[in-house]
Design an enzyme around this catalytic site. Structure first.
Site, PDB file in Angstrom:
ATOM      1  N   LYS A 116      -0.044   6.149   4.718  1.00 29.12           N
ATOM      2  CA  LYS A 116       0.567   5.010   5.396  1.00 29.12           C
ATOM      3  C   LYS A 116       1.490   5.532   6.485  1.00 29.12           C
ATOM      4  O   LYS A 116       2.719   5.494   6.394  1.00 29.12           O
ATOM      5  CB  LYS A 116       1.339   4.133   4.406  1.00 29.12           C
ATOM      6  CG  LYS A 116       1.485   2.705   4.918  1.00 29.12           C
ATOM      7  CD  LYS A 116       0.141   2.022   5.011  1.00 29.12           C
ATOM      8  CE  LYS A 116       0.230   0.690   5.726  1.00 29.12           C
ATOM      9  NZ  LYS A 116      -1.059   0.061   5.919  1.00 29.12           N
ATOM     10  N   SER A 172      -5.450  -3.155   6.621  1.00 29.28           N
ATOM     11  CA  SER A 172      -4.249  -3.493   5.871  1.00 29.28           C
ATOM     12  C   SER A 172      -4.222  -4.993   5.566  1.00 29.28           C
ATOM     13  O   SER A 172      -5.082  -5.485   4.844  1.00 29.28           O
ATOM     14  CB  SER A 172      -3.002  -3.046   6.628  1.00 29.28           C
ATOM     15  OG  SER A 172      -1.953  -2.775   5.720  1.00 29.28           O
TER      16      SER A 172
END
Length: 586
Positions: A189, A385
């Site tokens: 991330k 996402s």
């Protein structure tokens, strides 16, 4: 003083009068003059394909008719353009398509969808020709479907492979005293990595490299097929910059003819059997698309496939053509669910993600709708996402090979100015009734207990995210977790991992929805209809954009993009599900 007051009142009165007069003329012109002149396509015509003003799949529509009157009537979406080209295959008045110095901001998956439609157009027996003074890499990808391909004698070609550039701000934070406190889950991330390091982590470099290679492989496969040049040869050309001049590009068989634009137009005249000294008939893709959307495709069927467009960052509120809001999305899903004529729903997603809360609200509405009608997802340039979060529970998921998806991870960013204010001699103290009663303050160092509680929230959302994906994709939590951690994947890899079901575009998704709904005859209905008022619309008028244009002109395009990125970070509220980085492929 009374005299000055009267003068001021007169000036204000005149101003109001002229403003009302001006907008009255606009309304009258929009109502009575908008479609008075029908777009006519002459026999033996060529469509000129210039996509400079087309950015989105869906151009949007409004519930309020007054907003529609003021809206940009020329605005069309890429999905409209693709449908128009499909109709042009059987239009006897259209003989070919000319891609002339085309400049577009389309993403790679959008370019792929348009390129496929142009390929289909060619198979109908009509020509697609292309000319450019110079070719960017992305433009060449689209133009490579044409035959022949022209290039200006003093032009150039950009064909060198793909790259991504990331900026890091760790040292800047230390020098300025402005620190971005980061709380995240997912080793990939890396949306927050620029605030933690001065260079790219091994995990981030791994995923960016894999992603770029996947996209490049998809691009070269299409070019290889159209130009009859092997993929190995294309990689050799890219490595050695062997197509950088017109002569080199022709030698490598990437272009066919080196000539000036007048020679190109003569070739079109020849194809149309028009005399050399005569003008040939042409129609812009904008006008042709408007004609086709106005005329429409006749069908007696009452059956509908609802196509709901979710494009842009996911944010709270109503949303619009470039942001996904729970207001318009949930309303569209509810309307499609309750409409008896709607037999299935296609959710077209083009989003890098955004607000975790909004993503979950939309996910829940999809879950409720799926119990009533089948839902098929079509992924565009991105469905990453939060964009993947709202896709994962669909009956079937389609992606292009070069779609960017996955990025199953969560993060939060808290700007902290305590070091800066201390340097400036500003000191902040808090008074509270309970240990945890004070909210987070950017002027006080981040409290470890607050950080732990926030991390707990991030972990909870991550577990919820993975659980939803596991249930939607019929995988175990461990299976999803192993390919999650915030990592992004190209569509060609995502299908192997089970994150998507099939490779294909929007039309493929619509056909799949019809199969699931067991209908053979149907028409499509586009959503959402945005609830906007005149204040929202006037924000887009030229006089309202003057500040933006002024800043862009003063600091330059690249610096303005950096400014916009900073503004984007400032506007993010709550826990985020967003792409770990931004890729701009040229």
């Amino acid at each position: 003083m009374k005299f000055l007051g009267n003068v001021l009142a007169t000036i204000i009165g005149l101003f109001i009068f002229f403003m009302l007069f001006f907008f009255g003329i606009l309304i009258i012109g929009a109502v009575f003059g908008g479609d008075s002149e029908t777009i006519k396509v002459k026999n033996n015509s060529v469509i000129e394909l210039n996509l400079e003003d087309i950015k989105y799949d869906y151009a949007g529509k409004y519930e309020d008719p007054w907003i529609t009157i003021f809206a940009d009537k020329k605005s069309v979406g890429l999905s409209d353009v693709i449908k128009a080209i499909e109709e042009a295959k059987t239009d006897d008045d259209i003989k070919g398509i000319s891609i002339l110095n085309n400049q577009s901001t389309l993403g790679m998956a959008q370019s792929k969808a348009l390129r496929d439609e142009l390929e289909s157009f060619k198979k109908s027996g009509k020509f697609v020709m292309a000319y450019a003074n110079s070719y960017t890499q992305k433009e060449y990808y689209l133009n490579s479907v044409a035959s022949p391909i022209y290039i200006n004698p003093v032009g150039d070609m950009d064909f060198k492979g793909l790259s991504a550039e990331l900026m890091f701000f760790k040292d800047l934070q230390e020098k300025t005293g402005v620190k971005m406190e980061v709380i995240r889950h997912g080793k990939y991330k890396s949306a927050v990595e620029p605030f933690l390091e001065n260079e790219m982590s091994d995990a981030n470099r791994e995923q960016v490299t894999a992603l770029l290679n996947s996209v490049w492989n998809s691009v070269t496969a299409d070019i290889s097929k159209s130009r009859n040049v092997s993929v190995d040869k294309l990689n050799e050309i890219a490595n050695g910059l062997l197509a950088r001049t017109p002569e080199m590009a022709k030698e490598q068989k990437l272009v066919d003819i080196i000539a000036y634009e007048d020679v190109y137009h003569d070739a079109i005249r020849k194809a149309l059997k028009v005399e050399k000294d005569e003008d040939y008939n042409k129609v812009s893709i904008f006008d042709y698309t408007k004609k086709m959307t106005t005329t429409g495709i006749s069908t007696d069927s009452k059956n509908q496939i609802a196509v709901i467009y979710a494009q842009g960052e996911i944010q709270s509120g109503e949303g619009d053509v470039n942001t996904i809001g729970e207001g318009s999305m949930r309303r569209s899903l509810q309307e499609a669910r309750k409409n008896k004529d709607v037999k299935a729903i296609v959710l077209r997603i083009d989003s890098p993600g955004g607000s975790a809360l909004t993503s979950d609200l939309i996910w829940r509405e999809i879950e409720l709708t799926k119990k009533v009608k089948p839902i098929v997802v079509s992924m565009g340039n991105y469905a990453a996402s939060g964009g993947y979060y709202i896709a994962c529970n669909a009956n079937t998921i389609f992606a292009q090979n070069n779609t960017i998806t996955g990025s199953i991870g969560v993060f939060g960013i808290l700007p902290n100015f305590s070091q800066l204010t201390t340097k400036l001699g500003i000191h902040t103290q808090q008074v509270k009734t309970h240990e945890n009663s004070a909210n987070y303050s950017p002027f006080v160092p981040l409290d470890e207990k607050f950080k732990a509680v926030t991390l707990e929230g991030v972990e909870h959302i991550y577990k919820t995210f993975v659980t939803h994906v596991a249930e939607g994709r019929k995988m175990t939590f461990a299976q999803v977790d192993s390919i999650a951690q915030g990592r992004v994947w190209a569509g060609s890899e995502a299908i192997k991992l089970g994150l998507v079901d099939k490779i294909g575009g929007l039309d493929d998704a619509i056909r799949e929805a019809a199969v699931l709904a067991k209908v053979k005859s149907y028409k499509t209905q586009n959503y959402p209809e945005y609830k906007k008022d005149l204040n929202d619309l006037f924000a887009g008028f030229p006089f309202s954009q003057s500040k933006e244009n002024f800043i862009k002109e003063e600091i330059g395009e690249e610096n303005y993009k950096i400014l916009q990125e900073i503004k984007k970070i400032k506007s993010q509220k709550g826990v985020q599900m967003a792409m770990p980085f931004e890729i701009n492929i040229q």
